[in-house]
Scaffold this active site. Structure first.
Site, PDB file in Angstrom:
ATOM      1  N   ARG A   1       0.561  -0.910   0.132  1.00  0.00           N
ATOM      2  CA  ARG A   1       0.061  -0.247   0.166  1.00  0.00           C
ATOM      3  C   ARG A   1       0.754   1.212   0.369  1.00  0.00           C
ATOM      4  O   ARG A   1       0.032   2.038  -0.312  1.00  0.00           O
ATOM      5  CB  ARG A   1      -1.106  -0.229   0.860  1.00  0.00           C
ATOM      6  CG  ARG A   1      -1.880   0.535   0.962  1.00  0.00           C
ATOM      7  CD  ARG A   1      -3.457   0.304   1.312  1.00  0.00           C
ATOM      8  NE  ARG A   1      -3.284  -0.489   3.107  1.00  0.00           N
ATOM      9  CZ  ARG A   1      -2.710   0.303   4.220  1.00  0.00           C
ATOM     10  NH1 ARG A   1      -3.362   1.637   4.459  1.00  0.00           N
ATOM     11  NH2 ARG A   1      -2.549  -0.424   5.479  1.00  0.00           N
TER      12      ARG A   1
ATOM     13  N   LYS B   1      -8.009   3.613 -20.341  1.00  0.00           N
ATOM     14  CA  LYS B   1      -8.125   3.939 -21.880  1.00  0.00           C
ATOM     15  C   LYS B   1      -7.114   3.739 -23.408  1.00  0.00           C
ATOM     16  O   LYS B   1      -5.960   2.696 -22.870  1.00  0.00           O
ATOM     17  CB  LYS B   1      -8.150   5.128 -22.351  1.00  0.00           C
ATOM     18  CG  LYS B   1      -8.749   4.990 -20.931  1.00  0.00           C
ATOM     19  CD  LYS B   1     -11.167   4.848 -21.099  1.00  0.00           C
ATOM     20  CE  LYS B   1     -12.268   4.878 -20.783  1.00  0.00           C
ATOM     21  NZ  LYS B   1     -12.341   4.781 -19.052  1.00  0.00           N
TER      22      LYS B   1
ATOM     23  N   ASP C   1      -7.931  16.681 -17.904  1.00  0.00           N
ATOM     24  CA  ASP C   1      -8.352  15.418 -17.976  1.00  0.00           C
ATOM     25  C   ASP C   1      -7.639  14.762 -19.318  1.00  0.00           C
ATOM     26  O   ASP C   1      -8.458  15.576 -20.307  1.00  0.00           O
ATOM     27  CB  ASP C   1      -9.474  14.815 -17.442  1.00  0.00           C
ATOM     28  CG  ASP C   1      -9.948  13.218 -17.816  1.00  0.00           C
ATOM     29  OD1 ASP C   1      -9.008  12.376 -18.404  1.00  0.00           O
ATOM     30  OD2 ASP C   1     -10.481  12.806 -17.733  1.00  0.00           O
TER      31      ASP C   1
ATOM     32  N   TYR D   1     -16.264  13.449 -18.878  1.00  0.00           N
ATOM     33  CA  TYR D   1     -16.864  12.230 -18.349  1.00  0.00           C
ATOM     34  C   TYR D   1     -17.877  12.141 -17.363  1.00  0.00           C
ATOM     35  O   TYR D   1     -17.900  12.703 -16.175  1.00  0.00           O
ATOM     36  CB  TYR D   1     -15.333  11.060 -17.603  1.00  0.00           C
ATOM     37  CG  TYR D   1     -15.683  10.075 -17.177  1.00  0.00           C
ATOM     38  CD1 TYR D   1     -16.639   9.368 -18.577  1.00  0.00           C
ATOM     39  CD2 TYR D   1     -15.632   9.390 -16.610  1.00  0.00           C
ATOM     40  CE1 TYR D   1     -17.066   8.284 -17.833  1.00  0.00           C
ATOM     41  CE2 TYR D   1     -16.086   8.210 -15.991  1.00  0.00           C
ATOM     42  CZ  TYR D   1     -16.704   7.201 -16.672  1.00  0.00           C
ATOM     43  OH  TYR D   1     -16.938   5.534 -16.022  1.00  0.00           O
TER      44      TYR D   1
END
Length: 402
Positions: free
Chosen positions: A72, A216, A191, A126
């Site tokens: 982590r 993507k 973005d 988005y």
């Protein structure tokens, strides 16, 4: 200075960075492909040293020196991808997360932890980004504006300005340099999922944070889910602290796949963009299409509004895959009003230019004539039939940057 260090610091073209960034140390280790480190924890016999390293991380969020501590806190395979993406975007650092939404959530939490709960944002974004901001799920408050209204929308508690360019799904573009100027001292988050660093590097135009849904184009094969924020080291440290506290870590196998995906990113984006531009032109000339959206900077995304029923087009494709997401080697098409932007209020959606007849297509690497043949049969009907269907709208096909 060693040859390895020279290679890392010398100016290199984007295509070279895509292949070599994050891998420069492999040859001297006798390796060619990057290793995948699946360990969740790592042995250490120096507990005092471990305590000091954890204290240092808690203070600044800087990556711990020495061997890994716990999954982590960080992972060597994921770190290679982060190094590579930062090099491609031209930033100090990058911090990877389990998804693009986890990455955006971490940014909002960082700013909120500083008492900066207000966000200024430009639609469209988005759909899930829009929903996260509008619903205030993380305690944020959003003011929606157009780019010209950003400066007037800023408040003392504004922690972030967010834009997406080209935007999802209309491919609308904003002038990043002008927007960054309007932000003043407030960090601009851009973005860059659709453009990728192949087509634009927002940090060069004043964005302090660059967000990617790495699911993507960065992954590029539809088999990995991830998000990443490229930024300066100060913000990266805070993002690492949020990632550690919330657990939104990226799996090492995903980090490996993303690093592999980056190697072909410039080739994939340029090839798909060439086909997308060709398809945009053919769609613009087709009487069955009312309007085509294609950005000035190019890219592999095309959006178009049909005169007939968009759901019939979705149902009619055979080579193209009717599916959400984008950026894969195969071509995907979807109806934003039904899927990716369904969660956005209908009036807000339409006000942002997401019409009920809009289709969004992510162009892949297939032969462009095969793709056109599939679109042609899916659009159906004859030119005269399409004109009759839309006679009451008076629309004409047009291509350009919308």
């Amino acid at each position: 200075m060693s040859g390895y260090d020279d290679a890392r610091t010398a100016a290199r073209a984007l295509a070279t960075e895509a292949v070599h960034a994050g891998r420069d140390d492999l040859a001297r280790q006798g390796l060619h492909a990057p290793p995948i480190d699946l360990s969740t924890t790592y042995p250490s016999y120096d507990s005092r040293g471990e305590a000091a390293r954890i204290d240092a991380f808690a203070a600044t969020g800087a990556e711990p020196d020495g061997p890994p501590v716990y999954g982590r806190l960080g992972n060597p395979t994921v770190a290679r991808f982060e190094t590579a993406l930062a090099r491609l975007e031209g930033t100090d650092a990058a911090v990877a997360f389990a998804s693009g939404m986890a990455a955006l959530s971490a940014v909002l939490l960082v700013r909120s932890s500083m008492g900066l709960h207000h966000v200024v944002a430009v639609r469209p974004l988005y759909g899930c980004s829009d929903h996260l901001l509008t619903a205030g799920l993380l305690g944020s408050e959003v003011t929606w504006t157009d780019p010209a209204g950003i400066a007037d929308a800023l408040r003392p508690d504004t922690g972030l300005v967010m834009v997406e360019t080209p935007a999802n799904p209309t491919l609308a573009e904003v002038d990043l340099r002008a927007v960054a100027h309007a932000c003043g001292s407030v960090p601009l988050l851009a973005d860059n999922t659709f453009a990728t660093p192949v087509l634009q590097r927002p940090a060069e135009h004043g964005a302090r944070l660059v967000l990617h849904s790495a699911t993507k184009y960065l992954g590029g094969h539809g088999d990995v889910m991830a998000g990443v924020v490229a930024c300066d080291e100060e913000l990266a440290g805070r993002l690492r602290q949020i990632r550690f506290a919330t657990g939104g870590v990226l799996h090492p196998l995903a980090g490996y796949l993303l690093l592999r995906g980056l190697a072909t990113l410039p080739v994939r984006v340029r090839a798909a963009s060439e086909s997308a531009a060709e398809l945009a032109g053919r769609l613009a000339a087709d009487p069955r299409v009312a309007r085509v959206h294609y950005p000035r900077i190019g890219g592999a995304m095309v959006a178009f509004e049909v005169k007939g029923d968009p759901h019939e087009v979705i149902a009619g494709v055979r080579l193209i895959t009717p599916a959400v997401s984008l950026g894969s080697v195969d071509t995907l098409i979807q109806h934003p009003a039904s899927i990716s932007h369904r969660i956005v209020d209908a009036d807000d959606r339409r006000g942002a230019g997401v019409s009920d007849r809009l289709l969004r297509m992510s162009v892949g690497l297939e032969d462009v004539d095969d793709l056109w043949a599939d679109l042609d049969q899916a659009l159906g009907g004859t030119a005269s039939e399409a004109d009759a269907t839309s006679a009451d709208t008076g629309t004409r096909a047009s291509a350009g940057a919308h």
